[in-house]
Design a protein around this motif. Structure first.
Motif, short mmCIF file in Angstrom:
data_model
loop_
_atom_site.label_atom_id
_atom_site.label_comp_id
_atom_site.label_asym_id
_atom_site.label_seq_id
_atom_site.Cartn_x
_atom_site.Cartn_y
_atom_site.Cartn_z
N ILE A 1 42.13 -33.45 -54.25
CA ILE A 1 42.99 -33.24 -55.39
C ILE A 1 44.37 -32.89 -54.85
O ILE A 1 44.50 -32.29 -53.79
N GLN A 2 45.38 -33.30 -55.57
CA GLN A 2 46.75 -33.02 -55.16
C GLN A 2 47.58 -32.75 -56.41
O GLN A 2 47.43 -33.45 -57.42
N PHE A 3 48.44 -31.74 -56.37
CA PHE A 3 49.30 -31.40 -57.50
C PHE A 3 50.71 -31.87 -57.21
O PHE A 3 51.15 -31.87 -56.07
N LEU A 4 51.44 -32.27 -58.29
CA LEU A 4 52.79 -32.80 -58.15
C LEU A 4 53.73 -32.14 -59.14
O LEU A 4 53.30 -31.71 -60.22
N ASN A 5 55.02 -32.11 -58.79
CA ASN A 5 56.04 -31.58 -59.69
C ASN A 5 56.57 -32.63 -60.66
O ASN A 5 57.31 -32.31 -61.57
N GLY A 6 56.23 -33.87 -60.48
CA GLY A 6 56.70 -34.90 -61.40
C GLY A 6 56.22 -36.27 -60.96
O GLY A 6 55.63 -36.42 -59.90
N PRO A 7 56.47 -37.27 -61.82
CA PRO A 7 55.96 -38.61 -61.53
C PRO A 7 56.71 -39.38 -60.44
O PRO A 7 56.22 -40.39 -59.96
N GLN A 8 57.88 -38.92 -60.05
CA GLN A 8 58.66 -39.61 -59.03
C GLN A 8 58.20 -39.24 -57.64
O GLN A 8 57.81 -38.10 -57.39
N LYS A 9 58.23 -40.18 -56.72
CA LYS A 9 57.81 -39.92 -55.34
C LYS A 9 58.68 -38.86 -54.67
O LYS A 9 58.25 -38.20 -53.74
N SER A 14 51.81 -31.15 -53.48
CA SER A 14 51.04 -30.14 -52.77
C SER A 14 50.32 -30.75 -51.58
O SER A 14 50.26 -31.97 -51.43
N ALA A 15 49.77 -29.89 -50.78
CA ALA A 15 48.84 -30.35 -49.75
C ALA A 15 47.64 -30.95 -50.47
O ALA A 15 47.34 -30.59 -51.61
N ARG A 40 46.68 -22.55 -50.95
CA ARG A 40 46.22 -23.80 -50.33
C ARG A 40 47.07 -24.99 -50.78
O ARG A 40 47.07 -26.03 -50.16
N LEU A 41 47.78 -24.83 -51.90
CA LEU A 41 48.62 -25.91 -52.42
C LEU A 41 50.02 -25.89 -51.84
O LEU A 41 50.77 -26.83 -52.02
N ALA A 42 50.37 -24.81 -51.19
CA ALA A 42 51.74 -24.63 -50.70
C ALA A 42 52.18 -25.82 -49.85
O ALA A 42 51.47 -26.27 -48.97
#
Length: 86
Positions: A1-9, A14-15, A40-42
């Motif tokens: 699983i990976q978390f993102l701040n937005g849809p743009q690359k 996250s890790a 762990r996401l840092a």
């Protein structure tokens, strides 16, 4: 699983977190609570206050078939650091 701040690359990511390492029996057809400690996401450039989406990647040998259901996604403040799996 990976978390993102937005849809743009260019947005923070996250890790990548291996769910199997957190809950080894997650693929047994039963409901499981999966807790991902925020530390762990840092990752550089990821703003945990502005999480936009998450990606769930399924990988395995051969054909993958099944259903993944996600319910009650929440950010909890526990005040207790979780041990890192070895």
């Amino acid at each position: 699983i990976q978390f993102l701040n937005g849809p743009q690359k260019s947005n923070g990511r996250s890790a990548s977190i291996d769910i199997h390492a957190l809950v080894p029996a997650f693929a047994d057809g039963q409901w499981h609570q999966v807790v991902v400690p925020l530390e762990r996401l840092a990752a550089q450039g990821l703003d945990l206050a502005k999480l936009w989406e998450f990606n769930l990647k399924l990988q395995g040998r051969g054909v993958l078939a099944g259903t993944v259901q996600i319910d009650d996604l929440a950010v909890l403040r526990t005040g207790v650091a979780q041990p890192t799996p070895t």
